[in-house]
Design a protein around this motif. Structure first.
Motif, PDB file in Angstrom:
ATOM      1  N   LEU A  13      39.877  27.577  33.646  1.00 55.90           N
ATOM      2  CA  LEU A  13      41.332  27.605  33.641  1.00 55.90           C
ATOM      3  C   LEU A  13      41.929  28.042  34.970  1.00 55.90           C
ATOM      4  CD1 LEU A  13      42.099  29.076  30.102  1.00 55.90           C
ATOM      5  CD2 LEU A  13      42.396  26.722  30.878  1.00 55.90           C
ATOM      6  N   MET A  14      41.328  28.991  35.662  1.00 52.52           N
ATOM      7  CA  MET A  14      41.884  29.535  36.909  1.00 52.52           C
ATOM      8  C   MET A  14      40.749  29.678  37.916  1.00 52.52           C
ATOM      9  SD  MET A  14      45.179  30.539  37.269  1.00 52.52           S
ATOM     10  CE  MET A  14      46.268  31.410  38.414  1.00 52.52           C
TER      11      MET A  14
ATOM     12  N   ILE B 262      42.531  23.550  40.628  1.00 55.75           N
ATOM     13  CA  ILE B 262      43.289  24.627  41.264  1.00 55.75           C
ATOM     14  C   ILE B 262      44.789  24.345  41.166  1.00 55.75           C
ATOM     15  CG2 ILE B 262      43.763  25.734  43.489  1.00 55.75           C
ATOM     16  CD1 ILE B 262      40.806  25.228  44.203  1.00 55.75           C
ATOM     17  N   CYS B 263      45.170  23.095  41.404  1.00 54.03           N
ATOM     18  CA  CYS B 263      46.584  22.723  41.366  1.00 54.03           C
ATOM     19  C   CYS B 263      47.136  22.766  39.940  1.00 54.03           C
ATOM     20  CB  CYS B 263      46.771  21.339  41.979  1.00 54.03           C
ATOM     21  SG  CYS B 263      46.264  21.254  43.720  1.00 54.03           S
ATOM     22  N   ARG B 264      46.326  22.382  38.971  1.00 52.97           N
ATOM     23  CA  ARG B 264      46.764  22.511  37.581  1.00 52.97           C
ATOM     24  C   ARG B 264      47.016  23.978  37.231  1.00 52.97           C
ATOM     25  NH1 ARG B 264      42.776  18.381  35.534  1.00 52.97           N
ATOM     26  NH2 ARG B 264      43.965  16.458  35.307  1.00 52.97           N
ATOM     27  N   ALA B 265      46.116  24.851  37.687  1.00 55.80           N
ATOM     28  CA  ALA B 265      46.279  26.280  37.393  1.00 55.80           C
ATOM     29  C   ALA B 265      47.553  26.821  38.015  1.00 55.80           C
ATOM     30  CB  ALA B 265      45.059  27.046  37.906  1.00 55.80           C
TER      31      ALA B 265
ATOM     32  N   PHE C  61      50.227  28.358  35.190  1.00 60.94           N
ATOM     33  CA  PHE C  61      50.244  29.803  34.989  1.00 60.94           C
ATOM     34  C   PHE C  61      51.084  30.511  36.060  1.00 60.94           C
ATOM     35  CE2 PHE C  61      46.113  28.178  33.414  1.00 60.94           C
ATOM     36  CZ  PHE C  61      46.318  28.398  32.059  1.00 60.94           C
ATOM     37  N   PRO C  62      52.402  30.311  36.017  1.00 63.98           N
ATOM     38  CA  PRO C  62      53.276  30.870  37.055  1.00 63.98           C
ATOM     39  C   PRO C  62      53.291  32.393  37.098  1.00 63.98           C
ATOM     40  CG  PRO C  62      54.575  29.981  35.241  1.00 63.98           C
ATOM     41  CD  PRO C  62      53.166  29.529  35.010  1.00 63.98           C
TER      42      PRO C  62
END
Length: 301
Positions: A89-90, A144-147, A151-152
């Motif tokens: 996820l991150m 990485i870009c999706r994370a 997840f702001p």
């Protein structure tokens, strides 16, 4: 889901990467969070729908950190307690690897697998979630870009990108701004993808990005001067070129649908590239792992 784990190798596979493969084992994937069987869809070459992995009919995720509920929570509050132990996820950073480890397809014991992956036996058992792992690097920027988008509230988490001199999600990413300007520091840049056609030939493709805007006679905004991302793909394989083009065309269509539905998401292009010293409108990218296009609504809470 945008990714799943390969039963045979234990590697995590991005759905878009299926466009690179000539032969797909549609029964060869499981959820990387809980181990239930997943099957790929829209992976066929030429498909204008984004590839994804879906759970089998009648099956549900079991106590799964990979499920969309975590992403929904992450849009509203910090979910770091989950992200620290869910490597998919991150990601912790970027580590470009030219050759992936070779895995013996007949091996059954975990001693024959790379230490960074799970054995097939540990992931293929439905309801038997893989052992918890810490965050780890990935081999391309898409995850990485999706994370960053999803997840702001957790952008203070560490992120190690070779050649970039800052080390958190908040500081590594940089939006290309209006007016057109120079960016002396290396970053993961991002900008909204315009709906214009792509200029392309055998050596390159030029991707139109947002920049400076004016209003036409009817008062509608239109780009007057925009950033351009020039991808030098002359030495890429045909499959890699097709994958990038499919991804770009898919997000363009998704962006049009989002506007029609009055949704907030927009097509965003992310990349690590070099800005032209002579023309700040132009950026250059040479590596297919350093560019991606995803739909997202980027907030700064």
């Amino acid at each position: 889901m945008e990714s799943a784990r390969d039963k045979r190798t234990g590697e995590k596979v991005e759905a878009e990467d299926l466009w690179l493969l000539d032969d797909i084992d549609t029964s060869g994937y499981v959820c990387w969070g809980c181990g239930i069987e997943m099957y790929p869809s829209a992976w066929q070459k030429g498909s204008k729908k984004r590839s994804s992995f879906n759970k089998m009919p009648g099956k549900e995720h079991i106590n799964c950190d990979a499920e969309s509920t975590v992403v929904k929570q992450g849009q509203k509050k910090s979910v770091r307690h989950l992200l620290d132990s869910a490597p998919g996820l991150m990601p912790a950073g970027l580590k470009l690897i030219e050759q992936r480890p070779v895995v013996d397809p007949d091996a059954t014991g975990s001693e024959n697998k790379p230490s960074s992956t799970h054995s097939a036996s540990s992931t293929s058992s439905e309801g038997n979630a893989p052992a918890r792992q810490s965050r780890r690097p990935v081999n391309a920027i898409r995850q990485i870009c999706r994370a960053f988008t999803r997840f702001p509230y957790d952008r203070g988490m560490s992120l190690n990108i070779p050649g970039i001199d800052v080390d958190t999600y908040m500081t590594v990413f940089k939006k290309l701004k209006d007016p057109i300007q120079s960016y002396p520091d290396r970053r993961i840049f991002y900008s909204q993808l315009l709906w214009q056609k792509f200029e392309q030939d055998e050596s390159r493709i030029i991707i139109p990005l947002s920049g400076e805007w004016t209003k036409d006679e009817s008062g509608k905004p239109k780009p007057s001067r925009n950033y351009k991302l020039q991808v030098e793909w002359g030495n890429w394989s045909k499959a890699k070129r097709t994958m990038l083009l499919n991804e770009l065309e898919t997000v363009q269509e998704e962006a049009k649908e989002a506007v029609n539905k009055k949704a907030k998401e927009r097509a965003q292009v992310f990349f690590i590239g070099e800005q032209s010293a002579d023309n700040p409108e132009i950026f250059y990218v040479t590596d297919y792992r350093l560019i991606c296009a995803i739909m997202g609504y980027i907030t700064y809470p």
